[in-house]
Motif scaffolding. Structure first.
Motif, PDB file in Angstrom:
ATOM      1  N   PHE A  69       0.831  -1.193   0.000  1.00  0.00           N
ATOM      2  CA  PHE A  69       0.000   0.000   0.000  1.00  0.00           C
ATOM      3  C   PHE A  69       0.874   1.255   0.000  1.00  0.00           C
ATOM      4  CE2 PHE A  69      -2.549   3.167   2.485  1.00  0.00           C
ATOM      5  CZ  PHE A  69      -3.517   3.399   1.525  1.00  0.00           C
ATOM      6  N   ILE A  70       1.908   1.266   0.821  1.00  0.00           N
ATOM      7  CA  ILE A  70       2.820   2.415   0.847  1.00  0.00           C
ATOM      8  C   ILE A  70       3.472   2.591  -0.520  1.00  0.00           C
ATOM      9  CG2 ILE A  70       4.954   3.319   1.841  1.00  0.00           C
ATOM     10  CD1 ILE A  70       4.181   1.878   4.454  1.00  0.00           C
ATOM     11  N   GLY A  71       3.842   1.477  -1.154  1.00  0.00           N
ATOM     12  CA  GLY A  71       4.429   1.553  -2.488  1.00  0.00           C
ATOM     13  C   GLY A  71       3.485   2.174  -3.502  1.00  0.00           C
ATOM     14  N   MET A  72       2.194   1.840  -3.407  1.00  0.00           N
ATOM     15  CA  MET A  72       1.214   2.427  -4.308  1.00  0.00           C
ATOM     16  C   MET A  72       1.068   3.924  -4.046  1.00  0.00           C
ATOM     17  SD  MET A  72       0.138   0.237  -6.491  1.00  0.00           S
ATOM     18  CE  MET A  72      -1.034   1.421  -7.135  1.00  0.00           C
ATOM     19  N   LEU A  73       1.059   4.314  -2.762  1.00  0.00           N
ATOM     20  CA  LEU A  73       0.980   5.737  -2.444  1.00  0.00           C
ATOM     21  C   LEU A  73       2.196   6.486  -2.981  1.00  0.00           C
ATOM     22  CD1 LEU A  73      -0.332   5.756   1.250  1.00  0.00           C
ATOM     23  CD2 LEU A  73      -1.649   6.127  -0.844  1.00  0.00           C
ATOM     24  N   ASP A  74       3.362   5.892  -2.814  1.00  0.00           N
ATOM     25  CA  ASP A  74       4.585   6.529  -3.319  1.00  0.00           C
ATOM     26  C   ASP A  74       4.537   6.685  -4.841  1.00  0.00           C
ATOM     27  OD1 ASP A  74       5.519   6.610  -0.726  1.00  0.00           O
ATOM     28  OD2 ASP A  74       6.849   4.873  -0.948  1.00  0.00           O
ATOM     29  N   ALA A  75       4.007   5.671  -5.523  1.00  0.00           N
ATOM     30  CA  ALA A  75       3.881   5.736  -6.979  1.00  0.00           C
ATOM     31  C   ALA A  75       2.917   6.854  -7.381  1.00  0.00           C
ATOM     32  CB  ALA A  75       3.403   4.397  -7.530  1.00  0.00           C
ATOM     33  N   TYR A  76       1.839   7.010  -6.636  1.00  0.00           N
ATOM     34  CA  TYR A  76       0.904   8.098  -6.887  1.00  0.00           C
ATOM     35  C   TYR A  76       1.615   9.445  -6.728  1.00  0.00           C
ATOM     36  CZ  TYR A  76      -3.719   5.880  -7.380  1.00  0.00           C
ATOM     37  OH  TYR A  76      -4.824   5.202  -7.844  1.00  0.00           O
ATOM     38  N   ALA A  77       2.379   9.575  -5.657  1.00  0.00           N
ATOM     39  CA  ALA A  77       3.050  10.846  -5.394  1.00  0.00           C
ATOM     40  C   ALA A  77       4.029  11.197  -6.513  1.00  0.00           C
ATOM     41  CB  ALA A  77       3.770  10.787  -4.048  1.00  0.00           C
ATOM     42  N   ARG A  78       4.732  10.208  -7.037  1.00  0.00           N
ATOM     43  CA  ARG A  78       5.723  10.463  -8.093  1.00  0.00           C
ATOM     44  C   ARG A  78       5.060  10.955  -9.375  1.00  0.00           C
ATOM     45  NH1 ARG A  78       8.059   5.726  -5.930  1.00  0.00           N
ATOM     46  NH2 ARG A  78       7.083   4.437  -7.544  1.00  0.00           N
ATOM     47  N   THR A  79       3.806  10.609  -9.589  1.00  0.00           N
ATOM     48  CA  THR A  79       3.106  11.008 -10.816  1.00  0.00           C
ATOM     49  C   THR A  79       2.039  12.071 -10.548  1.00  0.00           C
ATOM     50  OG1 THR A  79       1.641   9.089 -10.537  1.00  0.00           O
ATOM     51  CG2 THR A  79       3.544   8.819 -11.991  1.00  0.00           C
ATOM     52  N   ASP A  80       2.126  12.718  -9.390  1.00  0.00           N
ATOM     53  CA  ASP A  80       1.207  13.807  -9.026  1.00  0.00           C
ATOM     54  C   ASP A  80      -0.253  13.359  -9.018  1.00  0.00           C
ATOM     55  OD1 ASP A  80       3.239  15.742  -8.683  1.00  0.00           O
ATOM     56  OD2 ASP A  80       3.320  16.052 -10.848  1.00  0.00           O
ATOM     57  N   ARG A  81      -0.473  12.128  -8.630  1.00  0.00           N
ATOM     58  CA  ARG A  81      -1.838  11.640  -8.470  1.00  0.00           C
ATOM     59  C   ARG A  81      -2.231  11.734  -6.988  1.00  0.00           C
ATOM     60  NH1 ARG A  81      -2.123   5.801 -10.957  1.00  0.00           N
ATOM     61  NH2 ARG A  81      -4.387   6.156 -10.854  1.00  0.00           N
ATOM     62  N   THR A  82      -3.526  11.795  -6.732  1.00  0.00           N
ATOM     63  CA  THR A  82      -4.023  12.014  -5.373  1.00  0.00           C
ATOM     64  C   THR A  82      -4.988  10.913  -4.972  1.00  0.00           C
ATOM     65  OG1 THR A  82      -3.847  14.404  -5.661  1.00  0.00           O
ATOM     66  CG2 THR A  82      -5.226  13.628  -3.847  1.00  0.00           C
TER      67      THR A  82
ATOM     68  N   THR B  41      -1.299   7.649   6.619  1.00  0.00           N
ATOM     69  CA  THR B  41      -1.778   8.521   5.540  1.00  0.00           C
ATOM     70  C   THR B  41      -1.752  10.011   5.877  1.00  0.00           C
ATOM     71  OG1 THR B  41      -4.078   8.256   6.322  1.00  0.00           O
ATOM     72  CG2 THR B  41      -3.286   6.720   4.622  1.00  0.00           C
ATOM     73  N   ALA B  42      -1.664  10.350   7.141  1.00  0.00           N
ATOM     74  CA  ALA B  42      -1.845  11.750   7.557  1.00  0.00           C
ATOM     75  C   ALA B  42      -0.903  12.713   6.851  1.00  0.00           C
ATOM     76  CB  ALA B  42      -1.684  11.869   9.070  1.00  0.00           C
ATOM     77  N   ASN B  43       0.341  12.324   6.686  1.00  0.00           N
ATOM     78  CA  ASN B  43       1.318  13.238   6.114  1.00  0.00           C
ATOM     79  C   ASN B  43       1.907  12.755   4.795  1.00  0.00           C
ATOM     80  OD1 ASN B  43       1.317  15.198   8.329  1.00  0.00           O
ATOM     81  ND2 ASN B  43       2.227  13.541   9.527  1.00  0.00           N
ATOM     82  N   HIS B  44       1.287  11.747   4.194  1.00  0.00           N
ATOM     83  CA  HIS B  44       1.815  11.263   2.916  1.00  0.00           C
ATOM     84  C   HIS B  44       1.425  12.245   1.805  1.00  0.00           C
ATOM     85  CE1 HIS B  44       2.693   8.805  -0.563  1.00  0.00           C
ATOM     86  NE2 HIS B  44       3.378   7.999   0.230  1.00  0.00           N
ATOM     87  N   PRO B  45       2.352  12.595   0.926  1.00  0.00           N
ATOM     88  CA  PRO B  45       2.064  13.611  -0.092  1.00  0.00           C
ATOM     89  C   PRO B  45       0.977  13.224  -1.092  1.00  0.00           C
ATOM     90  CG  PRO B  45       4.208  12.578  -0.469  1.00  0.00           C
ATOM     91  CD  PRO B  45       3.763  12.152   0.891  1.00  0.00           C
TER      92      PRO B  45
END
Length: 246
Positions: free
Chosen positions: A6-19, A228-232
């Motif tokens: 799940f963290i990996g998916m969030l990081d991937a979202y952040a790298r591509t400016d997805r929310t 999730t609180a502070n994940h970009p």
């Protein structure tokens, strides 16, 4: 492993400016309880909006007095009285056609009216069917009753006649312990939701039932808020935003 997925998916979202637009829906509230206070404390502590699906026929003035003071809370309509009208051969359902369409629609209109009267500007015109089930024939009538959105469980269907604001991860093990499900399973489901989406903004709805939470359920919520609180890539949003209500 699933948590790191799940963290990996969030990081991937952040790298591509997805929310990831996170929202929390809690069902079955009728009155203040210790468990509800604990959930409200989490919402306030993490600055995370919370949608309470209250049962109109049984919701008390004490609950209204509590929730009307809390700016992070929205109150949705959880059917009318949360009673099953389906025969034993079918899954439980309040909002089926077993009593006739006119009776059910009348109750849904009454439910929205009562939630608005009790909760004032905390109320939202969102229908949350008990057991996440509603007869398809009823859905097309909801806008005429004043509803602007429907929230059930699972992926949103594109052909729905009104906006769907669904939940996607249910933290309760209804068929087993009736307490919190294993954390790895919950994170795996959350990761799958993100992986399946191709949009720039992906909603991820977490479904809770404060009245049956055990420590496993609370532990997951604590961990999920912390993660999730502070994940970009993450934004906790009010259901009004998902409904496009100003």
């Amino acid at each position: 492993m699933s948590r790191s997925q799940f963290i990996g998916m969030l990081d991937a979202y952040a790298r591509t400016d997805r929310t990831v637009q996170l929202w929390l829906r809690d069902d079955d509230a009728i009155e203040p309880t210790e468990a509800l206070s604990r959930l409200l404390g989490l919402s306030e502590g993490w600055d995370a909006p919370l949608t309470i699906a209250a049962i109109p026929a049984h919701a008390t003035a004490a609950l209204a007095g509590l929730l009307r003071q809390l700016p992070l809370i929205s109150v949705a309509v959880h059917g009318w009285d949360h009673l099953n009208h389906a025969p034993t051969s079918e899954k439980k359902q309040e909002l089926g056609l077993h009593r006739g369409e006119a009776v059910v629609l009348s109750r849904l209109a009454e439910g929205l009216e009562r939630i608005r009267a009790l909760f004032g500007d905390r109320a939202v015109p969102l229908l949350v069917p008990p057991w996440n089930r509603i007869a398809p024939a009823l859905v097309g009538h909801l806008t005429s009753l004043g509803y602007e959105a429907l929230s059930v469980f699972g992926p949103e269907r594109k052909e729905a006649p009104l906006r769907l604001v669904n939940t996607h991860v249910d933290i309760i093990d209804w068929k087993g312990t009736r307490g919190g499900r294993a954390m790895d399973i919950l994170y795996a489901e959350a990761a799958a939701r993100l992986e399946a989406s191709e949009t720039l903004k992906t909603s991820l709805g977490i479904l809770t039932h404060h009245l049956v939470h055990d420590e496993a359920a609370w532990d997951f919520l604590d961990d999920f808020f912390d993660l999730t609180a502070n994940h970009p890539a993450c934004r906790w949003v009010a259901v009004r935003e998902l409904m496009n209500i100003p």
